[in-house]
Design an enzyme around this catalytic site. Structure first.
Site, PDB file in Angstrom:
ATOM      1  N   LYS A  38       0.843  -1.203   0.000  1.00 28.17           N
ATOM      2  CA  LYS A  38       0.000   0.000   0.000  1.00 28.17           C
ATOM      3  C   LYS A  38       0.876   1.250   0.000  1.00 28.17           C
ATOM      4  O   LYS A  38       2.079   1.168   0.304  1.00 28.17           O
ATOM      5  CB  LYS A  38      -0.918  -0.019   1.224  1.00 28.17           C
ATOM      6  CG  LYS A  38      -0.169  -0.063   2.546  1.00 28.17           C
ATOM      7  CD  LYS A  38      -1.076  -0.465   3.697  1.00 28.17           C
ATOM      8  CE  LYS A  38      -0.309  -0.441   5.001  1.00 28.17           C
ATOM      9  NZ  LYS A  38      -1.059  -1.074   6.102  1.00 28.17           N
ATOM     10  N   ARG A 132     -11.076  -0.161  14.513  1.00 31.26           N
ATOM     11  CA  ARG A 132     -10.909   0.604  13.279  1.00 31.26           C
ATOM     12  C   ARG A 132     -11.924   0.123  12.247  1.00 31.26           C
ATOM     13  O   ARG A 132     -12.761   0.886  11.803  1.00 31.26           O
ATOM     14  CB  ARG A 132      -9.469   0.455  12.768  1.00 31.26           C
ATOM     15  CG  ARG A 132      -9.137   1.339  11.591  1.00 31.26           C
ATOM     16  CD  ARG A 132      -7.664   1.346  11.273  1.00 31.26           C
ATOM     17  NE  ARG A 132      -7.175   0.111  10.671  1.00 31.26           N
ATOM     18  CZ  ARG A 132      -5.928  -0.077  10.235  1.00 31.26           C
ATOM     19  NH1 ARG A 132      -5.036   0.913  10.333  1.00 31.26           N
ATOM     20  NH2 ARG A 132      -5.544  -1.222   9.710  1.00 31.26           N
ATOM     21  N   HIS A 162      -6.658  -7.292  12.702  1.00 30.27           N
ATOM     22  CA  HIS A 162      -5.414  -6.519  12.670  1.00 30.27           C
ATOM     23  C   HIS A 162      -4.976  -6.247  14.106  1.00 30.27           C
ATOM     24  O   HIS A 162      -5.790  -5.857  14.940  1.00 30.27           O
ATOM     25  CB  HIS A 162      -5.645  -5.214  11.909  1.00 30.27           C
ATOM     26  CG  HIS A 162      -4.375  -4.470  11.587  1.00 30.27           C
ATOM     27  ND1 HIS A 162      -3.266  -5.086  11.045  1.00 30.27           N
ATOM     28  CD2 HIS A 162      -4.043  -3.165  11.723  1.00 30.27           C
ATOM     29  CE1 HIS A 162      -2.308  -4.175  10.863  1.00 30.27           C
ATOM     30  NE2 HIS A 162      -2.755  -3.012  11.266  1.00 30.27           N
ATOM     31  N   ARG A 218       0.811 -10.934   7.142  1.00 31.54           N
ATOM     32  CA  ARG A 218       0.775  -9.731   6.293  1.00 31.54           C
ATOM     33  C   ARG A 218       1.875  -8.785   6.757  1.00 31.54           C
ATOM     34  O   ARG A 218       1.706  -8.076   7.743  1.00 31.54           O
ATOM     35  CB  ARG A 218      -0.590  -9.031   6.414  1.00 31.54           C
ATOM     36  CG  ARG A 218      -1.806  -9.928   6.195  1.00 31.54           C
ATOM     37  CD  ARG A 218      -3.097  -9.123   6.241  1.00 31.54           C
ATOM     38  NE  ARG A 218      -3.204  -8.300   7.438  1.00 31.54           N
ATOM     39  CZ  ARG A 218      -3.829  -8.660   8.567  1.00 31.54           C
ATOM     40  NH1 ARG A 218      -4.432  -9.817   8.650  1.00 31.54           N
ATOM     41  NH2 ARG A 218      -3.853  -7.845   9.597  1.00 31.54           N
ATOM     42  N   TYR A 262      14.448  30.884   6.116  1.00 28.42           N
ATOM     43  CA  TYR A 262      13.191  31.593   6.406  1.00 28.42           C
ATOM     44  C   TYR A 262      13.059  31.850   7.897  1.00 28.42           C
ATOM     45  O   TYR A 262      13.298  30.974   8.717  1.00 28.42           O
ATOM     46  CB  TYR A 262      11.991  30.759   5.958  1.00 28.42           C
ATOM     47  CG  TYR A 262      11.780  30.701   4.463  1.00 28.42           C
ATOM     48  CD1 TYR A 262      11.540  31.862   3.730  1.00 28.42           C
ATOM     49  CD2 TYR A 262      11.803  29.485   3.795  1.00 28.42           C
ATOM     50  CE1 TYR A 262      11.326  31.801   2.363  1.00 28.42           C
ATOM     51  CE2 TYR A 262      11.580  29.412   2.432  1.00 28.42           C
ATOM     52  CZ  TYR A 262      11.346  30.579   1.709  1.00 28.42           C
ATOM     53  OH  TYR A 262      11.140  30.512   0.369  1.00 28.42           O
ATOM     54  N   CYS A 309      13.321  24.307   3.738  1.00 28.67           N
ATOM     55  CA  CYS A 309      12.435  24.982   2.780  1.00 28.67           C
ATOM     56  C   CYS A 309      11.661  23.928   1.998  1.00 28.67           C
ATOM     57  O   CYS A 309      11.832  22.727   2.194  1.00 28.67           O
ATOM     58  CB  CYS A 309      13.241  25.826   1.794  1.00 28.67           C
ATOM     59  SG  CYS A 309      14.516  26.849   2.536  1.00 28.67           S
ATOM     60  N   ASP A 311      12.010  23.164  -1.144  1.00 25.94           N
ATOM     61  CA  ASP A 311      12.835  22.451  -2.126  1.00 25.94           C
ATOM     62  C   ASP A 311      14.313  22.359  -1.736  1.00 25.94           C
ATOM     63  O   ASP A 311      15.091  21.744  -2.460  1.00 25.94           O
ATOM     64  CB  ASP A 311      12.757  23.164  -3.480  1.00 25.94           C
ATOM     65  CG  ASP A 311      11.341  23.555  -3.830  1.00 25.94           C
ATOM     66  OD1 ASP A 311      10.494  22.646  -3.878  1.00 25.94           O
ATOM     67  OD2 ASP A 311      11.079  24.760  -4.016  1.00 25.94           O
TER      68      ASP A 311
HETATM   69  C1  LIG Z   1      -0.364  -1.991   6.770  1.00 24.93           C
HETATM   70  C2  LIG Z   1      -0.993  -3.255   7.233  1.00 24.93           C
HETATM   71  C3  LIG Z   1      -0.202  -4.374   7.517  1.00 24.93           C
HETATM   72  C4  LIG Z   1       1.321  -4.330   7.569  1.00 24.93           C
HETATM   73  O1  LIG Z   1       1.725  -3.740   8.790  1.00 24.93           O
HETATM   74  P1  LIG Z   1       3.291  -3.543   9.144  1.00 24.93           P
HETATM   75  O2  LIG Z   1       3.293  -3.040  10.528  1.00 24.93           O
HETATM   76  O3  LIG Z   1       3.817  -2.533   8.181  1.00 24.93           O
HETATM   77  O4  LIG Z   1       3.940  -4.861   8.984  1.00 24.93           O
HETATM   78  C5  LIG Z   1      -0.863  -5.562   7.792  1.00 24.93           C
HETATM   79  N1  LIG Z   1      -2.217  -5.621   7.824  1.00 24.93           N
HETATM   80  C6  LIG Z   1      -3.006  -4.548   7.586  1.00 24.93           C
HETATM   81  C7  LIG Z   1      -4.480  -4.690   7.636  1.00 24.93           C
HETATM   82  C8  LIG Z   1      -2.420  -3.329   7.298  1.00 24.93           C
HETATM   83  O5  LIG Z   1      -3.191  -2.269   7.085  1.00 24.93           O
END
Ligand SMILES: *Cc1c(COP(=O)(O)O)cnc(C)c1O
Length: 407
Positions: A38, A132, A162, A218, A262, A309, A311
């Protein structure tokens, strides 16, 4: 690829492949390995990362939105893709047509999901403590599975949750979350809907305890070579993949009492050599590193002085002998090869510059990370994730890949 500005990131695909191989080697046999790509592969380039991890042993890819999944399909990526985030029901046929699995994150049975052309794979999301997305009530999970069962165009593909605190070794809440997930799985089995795939672990869960591996893990951050938390004891070596560099555009000696940048927030207290670096907050080098960040030039640390800044930024190189315009500054990652200068790069034909940079990086960049994203993130009370995702689209990414560069 034009490198006229002299600001670029090296993305080390060999490091990513090595990280994935090490993680895969720890998995319980038969566990699928999904890599989160992602947010443009955490800033590294979603397509390049996807192809690399799939050839290194990953089986699946995870994205935040259907759009991100479609981008992978458009680039010819064929592996199973799961969208973690909420996808609106009306987008379901598009997901199905592109063989992209989605998460059922709320009760869609009351909504009208249009008929899908080919079966849409659906993973039921369970909220076990992150608060969430997902179902909290076990009855709603069963109801969803039952509803999926009534639709021949929707295929129940898995159940997942998660973990919120798996990186915190002082907390056992991840085990409580696992317990709740297992209760949901048991309830589904009892109701006659055994989930084909059960998954829970992010990088922290994956590296913390095989108990979290289940049918699939994951991983995100560990792919890119960073730990989920600085204090997290990773059992595998992780090599950072992203490295940011820029060539100095000006070196000026100024007297004591000179203000820099700045707002004039920095004032020299001695005769000071100030170097200007063409990197700013619009490149993803955050403005909160003003008067805080450090870089490496000619083997030595130098402080960012004045405000960053949009850039450009300025550094104090008074104590670094011999700094000249064209010298390479390491903003983060492994220290640049000594021969990387704007002048040397300009001797290389434009078309060959990316290959030259990646080859010399592989052969000559200092092995150790000179400035880690964890160090910079700490200065802003944030995490490496945010900094790597922040690398702007305008920064050219030069890919280091043993195979495609055929050294
Ligand atoms: C981003 C994400 C992960 C990966 O998490 P990390 O901490 O980067 O390993 C796994 N599962 C879900 C649902 C996520 O959104």
């Amino acid at each position: 690829m034009e490198l006229y500005r002299g600001t670029f990131a090296i993305v080390d695909l060999n490091a990513i492949a090595a990280n994935i191989r090490r993680i895969a080697a720890r998995l319980t046999a038969g566990t699928r390995l999904l890599v989160a790509v992602k947010a443009n592969g955490y800033g590294h380039g979603a397509v390049e990362v996807a192809k690399t991890v799939l050839s290194a042993g990953a089986t699946d890819l995870g994205v935040a939105s259907l759009e991100e999944g479609l981008q992978l399909r458009a680039a010819g990526v064929d592996a199973p893709i799961l969208v973690f985030g909420a996808v609106p029901p009306e987008a379901a046929p598009v997901a199905a047509a592109n063989r992209i699995a989605i998460a059922l994150t709320e009760d869609w049975s009351i909504r009208d999901v249009p008929a899908c052309p080919i079966p849409l794979h659906v993973h039921i999301k369970v909220d076990t403590g992150m608060t969430r997305l997902g179902f909290r009530d076990p009855d709603d999970i069963i109801k969803s599975a039952r509803w999926l069962d009534t639709r021949p165009d929707l295929q129940f593909a898995g159940v997942f949750t998660h973990l919120a605190c798996a990186d915190d070794m002082s907390s056992d809440s991840a085990y409580q979350q696992l317990q709740r997930l297992n209760e949901a799985v048991d309830a589904l089995r009892t109701a006659g809907f055994p989930p084909p795939l059960v998954h829970a672990a992010n990088s922290a869960g994956t590296l913390r305890d095989p108990a979290f591996h289940l049918d699939m893990v994951r991983v995100g951050i560990s792919t890119y070579g960073y730990k989920p938390d600085v204090a997290f004891p990773s059992p595998v070596k992780l090599e950072p993949a992203m490295h940011l560099y820029a060539f100095i555009t000006r070196v000026a000696k100024v007297p004591a009492g000179t203000r820099v940048g700045y707002g004039g927030t920095f004032e020299t207290t001695r005769t000071t050599v100030v170097a200007t670096v063409p990197v700013g907050y619009a490149d993803g080098y955050p403005r909160w590193l003003s008067n805080q960040g450090e870089v490496v030039v000619r083997g030595q640390r130098a402080k960012v002085i004045g405000r960053v800044c949009m850039d450009q930024l300025m550094i104090d190189v008074t104590d670094v002998p011999g700094v000249e315009p064209g010298d390479c500054v390491t903003l983060y990652g492994r220290e640049a090869p000594k021969r990387w200068t704007a002048a040397a790069l300009s001797q290389v034909p434009t078309a060959d510059q990316p290959d030259w940079l990646s080859r010399t990086f592989m052969q000559e960049a200092s092995p150790a990370v000179a400035i880690s994203l964890d160090e910079l993130a700490d200065l802003g009370h944030t995490i490496s994730y945010e900094l790597m995702c922040a690398l702007a689209a305008r920064v050219p990414r030069i890919y280091v890949d043993l195979v495609s560069n055929s050294f």
